[in-house]
Design an enzyme around this catalytic site. Structure first.
Site, PDB file in Angstrom:
ATOM      1  N   THR A 142      -0.500   9.993  -6.525  1.00 37.39           N
ATOM      2  CA  THR A 142      -1.571   9.009  -6.752  1.00 37.39           C
ATOM      3  C   THR A 142      -0.996   7.716  -7.325  1.00 37.39           C
ATOM      4  O   THR A 142      -1.587   6.647  -7.167  1.00 37.39           O
ATOM      5  CB  THR A 142      -2.619   9.569  -7.722  1.00 37.39           C
ATOM      6  OG1 THR A 142      -1.961  10.155  -8.854  1.00 37.39           O
ATOM      7  CG2 THR A 142      -3.500  10.598  -7.040  1.00 37.39           C
ATOM      8  N   ASP A 175       5.842   9.064  -9.921  1.00 33.34           N
ATOM      9  CA  ASP A 175       6.655   8.663  -8.768  1.00 33.34           C
ATOM     10  C   ASP A 175       7.901   9.532  -8.643  1.00 33.34           C
ATOM     11  O   ASP A 175       8.260   9.980  -7.544  1.00 33.34           O
ATOM     12  CB  ASP A 175       7.055   7.194  -8.901  1.00 33.34           C
ATOM     13  CG  ASP A 175       5.876   6.302  -9.248  1.00 33.34           C
ATOM     14  OD1 ASP A 175       5.219   5.815  -8.325  1.00 33.34           O
ATOM     15  OD2 ASP A 175       5.612   6.116 -10.460  1.00 33.34           O
ATOM     16  N   HIS A 218       4.160   4.215 -11.901  1.00 37.79           N
ATOM     17  CA  HIS A 218       2.979   4.551 -12.694  1.00 37.79           C
ATOM     18  C   HIS A 218       3.510   4.829 -14.104  1.00 37.79           C
ATOM     19  O   HIS A 218       3.698   5.969 -14.511  1.00 37.79           O
ATOM     20  CB  HIS A 218       2.268   5.778 -12.121  1.00 37.79           C
ATOM     21  CG  HIS A 218       1.155   6.286 -13.009  1.00 37.79           C
ATOM     22  ND1 HIS A 218       0.086   5.504 -13.371  1.00 37.79           N
ATOM     23  CD2 HIS A 218       0.970   7.489 -13.614  1.00 37.79           C
ATOM     24  CE1 HIS A 218      -0.725   6.209 -14.147  1.00 37.79           C
ATOM     25  NE2 HIS A 218      -0.205   7.413 -14.320  1.00 37.79           N
ATOM     26  N   ASP A 243      -3.796   2.719 -11.894  1.00 36.67           N
ATOM     27  CA  ASP A 243      -3.464   1.444 -12.537  1.00 36.67           C
ATOM     28  C   ASP A 243      -4.108   0.266 -11.805  1.00 36.67           C
ATOM     29  O   ASP A 243      -4.518  -0.713 -12.432  1.00 36.67           O
ATOM     30  CB  ASP A 243      -1.950   1.265 -12.556  1.00 36.67           C
ATOM     31  CG  ASP A 243      -1.246   2.450 -13.184  1.00 36.67           C
ATOM     32  OD1 ASP A 243      -1.171   2.516 -14.408  1.00 36.67           O
ATOM     33  OD2 ASP A 243      -0.797   3.316 -12.416  1.00 36.67           O
ATOM     34  N   SER A 244      -4.198   0.369 -10.472  1.00 39.54           N
ATOM     35  CA  SER A 244      -4.827  -0.702  -9.698  1.00 39.54           C
ATOM     36  C   SER A 244      -6.317  -0.786 -10.002  1.00 39.54           C
ATOM     37  O   SER A 244      -6.903  -1.878 -10.032  1.00 39.54           O
ATOM     38  CB  SER A 244      -4.592  -0.476  -8.198  1.00 39.54           C
ATOM     39  OG  SER A 244      -3.210  -0.550  -7.888  1.00 39.54           O
ATOM     40  N   GLY A 275      -5.907  22.304 -16.215  1.00 35.85           N
ATOM     41  CA  GLY A 275      -6.155  21.614 -17.474  1.00 35.85           C
ATOM     42  C   GLY A 275      -7.153  20.487 -17.294  1.00 35.85           C
ATOM     43  O   GLY A 275      -7.956  20.483 -16.358  1.00 35.85           O
ATOM     44  N   HIS A 276      -7.087  19.494 -18.184  1.00 35.60           N
ATOM     45  CA  HIS A 276      -8.028  18.368 -18.122  1.00 35.60           C
ATOM     46  C   HIS A 276      -7.959  17.663 -16.772  1.00 35.60           C
ATOM     47  O   HIS A 276      -8.986  17.395 -16.142  1.00 35.60           O
ATOM     48  CB  HIS A 276      -7.720  17.370 -19.238  1.00 35.60           C
ATOM     49  CG  HIS A 276      -8.105  17.831 -20.599  1.00 35.60           C
ATOM     50  ND1 HIS A 276      -9.406  17.912 -21.026  1.00 35.60           N
ATOM     51  CD2 HIS A 276      -7.346  18.256 -21.635  1.00 35.60           C
ATOM     52  CE1 HIS A 276      -9.445  18.355 -22.262  1.00 35.60           C
ATOM     53  NE2 HIS A 276      -8.207  18.572 -22.655  1.00 35.60           N
ATOM     54  N   SER A 314       1.267  14.887 -11.418  1.00 36.36           N
ATOM     55  CA  SER A 314       2.133  15.158 -12.565  1.00 36.36           C
ATOM     56  C   SER A 314       3.051  13.986 -12.885  1.00 36.36           C
ATOM     57  O   SER A 314       3.660  13.393 -12.001  1.00 36.36           O
ATOM     58  CB  SER A 314       2.984  16.401 -12.284  1.00 36.36           C
ATOM     59  OG  SER A 314       2.175  17.538 -12.057  1.00 36.36           O
ATOM     60  N   LYS A 321      -8.153  30.638 -18.216  1.00 34.30           N
ATOM     61  CA  LYS A 321      -8.633  29.258 -18.262  1.00 34.30           C
ATOM     62  C   LYS A 321      -9.087  28.798 -16.891  1.00 34.30           C
ATOM     63  O   LYS A 321     -10.129  28.137 -16.755  1.00 34.30           O
ATOM     64  CB  LYS A 321      -7.528  28.347 -18.776  1.00 34.30           C
ATOM     65  CG  LYS A 321      -7.962  26.892 -18.943  1.00 34.30           C
ATOM     66  CD  LYS A 321      -6.877  26.072 -19.603  1.00 34.30           C
ATOM     67  CE  LYS A 321      -7.363  24.668 -19.920  1.00 34.30           C
ATOM     68  NZ  LYS A 321      -6.330  23.883 -20.640  1.00 34.30           N
TER      69      LYS A 321
END
Length: 333
Positions: free
Chosen positions: A147, A127, A179, A152-153, A13-14, A123, A41
């Protein structure tokens, strides 16, 4: 940088496709395999990125495949799941049940594929899903990361740079914890042009006193929502954050990035995945870096961990119930 290897991306997906493009455009993969339940896709994304590769300076093989292509992969990126419905007041955590159901099947496919490289999950809820994957696969925790607050950092650095009037390269600092909604902007970790923000605020109360730091923390926390409401998905930022994590793995130089990993006493927390600075390399997380937080930050971080721990336990309870139901059904068949 050491030889870039083979990256498997689950979900076209995106987010998955932009992760693939970020890796390809930065020369961070020698081979990329996109896997998606929507095979058409995935194939279309491969063709689109393949056209771009013709103009990129780095050679990369990219194809649509399936889990049988994953056995010899070096890194696997998990980018499946659903977006929260803001109109219904949902948060990332509210998507846990739906995403956990998908992840259960993905984990089984991973197990059967023979893949045993570094697993990086994007996903959401990031966390908790990383922790859930580690539970399902029973791998060493350092091999499975999210990630987490790497994105956010980056937002924290950006909004701080804009507020102060410097370039983003001159700002360092971390968002920690979830997150998601309970994350904290750890201002005690922020430095500008090499100087601690706390010192700068004390020395120049006129300049730094006019900045609404709580409002900035809200921008960091709500940045994903702003993007989601404006265009329907986030993609560029998370693609770049994923690329930095993969770069740190390949380079194996002990790069420190804020990612979600299992805590075993660090920051006073046990048995929970949370986003903290960690040393990354070819084997995943080498060690967690413990920062000196303020008492208020410690308290907020602990609360964030409590929320994530409770939701992980909910996911495990759901999984065990459904596994028992499936086993009982198979026995009676």
């Amino acid at each position: 940088m050491k030889q870039a290897g083979k990256v498997i991306i689950i979900g076209a997906g995106h987010v998955g496709s932009h992760a693939a493009y970020a890796l390809a455009s930065q020369g961070l993969a020698g081979e990329i395999v996109l896997i998606d339940i929507d095979r058409e896709k995935a194939a279309a994304q491969v063709l689109d990125i393949g056209d771009a590769v013709a103009y990129l300076p780095y050679p990369v093989k990219i194809k649509a495949g399936d889990y049988k292509d994953a056995g010899d992969g070096d890194v696997m990126v998990i980018a499946v799941g659903t977006n929260p419905d803001k109109a219904k007041g949902e948060t990332r955590m509210d998507t846990l049940a739906a995403t956990a159901a998908i992840i259960r099947d993905v984990a089984e496919e991973i197990r059967q594929s023979g893949f045993y490289g570094i697993l990086v999950s994007i996903s959401n809820p990031a966390d908790v899903i990383a922790h859930y994957l580690q539970y399902l696969l029973s791998w060493p925790a350092g091999k499975i990361i999210s990630t987490g607050t790497a994105l956010d950092s980056a937002r924290l650095r950006r909004v701080t740079a804009e507020a102060v009037g410097v370039s983003i390269e001159e700002v360092e600092g971390y968002a920690l914890g979830e997150h998601g909604e309970s994350q904290i902007a750890a201002w005690s970790t922020v430095s500008i042009q090499g100087r601690a923000l706390s010192e700068l605020r004390e020395e120049n109360k006129g300049k730094y006193g006019r900045i609404d730091w709580e409002s900035l923390a809200g921008e960091v926390r709500g940045g994903g929502w702003t993007i989601l409401e404006g265009k329907g998905s986030t993609e560029f930022g998370i693609g770049a954050a994923l690329a930095e994590v993969v770069r740190a793995v390949w380079e194996d130089k002990g790069t420190i990035l804020p990612v979600s990993t299992l805590l075993s006493g660090e920051y006073g927390q046990h048995g929970v995945y949370a986003s903290v600075p960690a040393v990354l390399g070819r084997k995943g997380v080498k060690e967690v870096v413990e920062l000196k937080l303020t008492e208020e930050e410690k308290e907020k971080f602990g609360e964030s961990c409590r929320i994530m721990r409770e939701n992980f336990e909910l996911a495990v309870t759901w999984y065990e119930k459904t596994r028992k139901a499936r086993n009982d059904g198979a026995a009676s068949a």
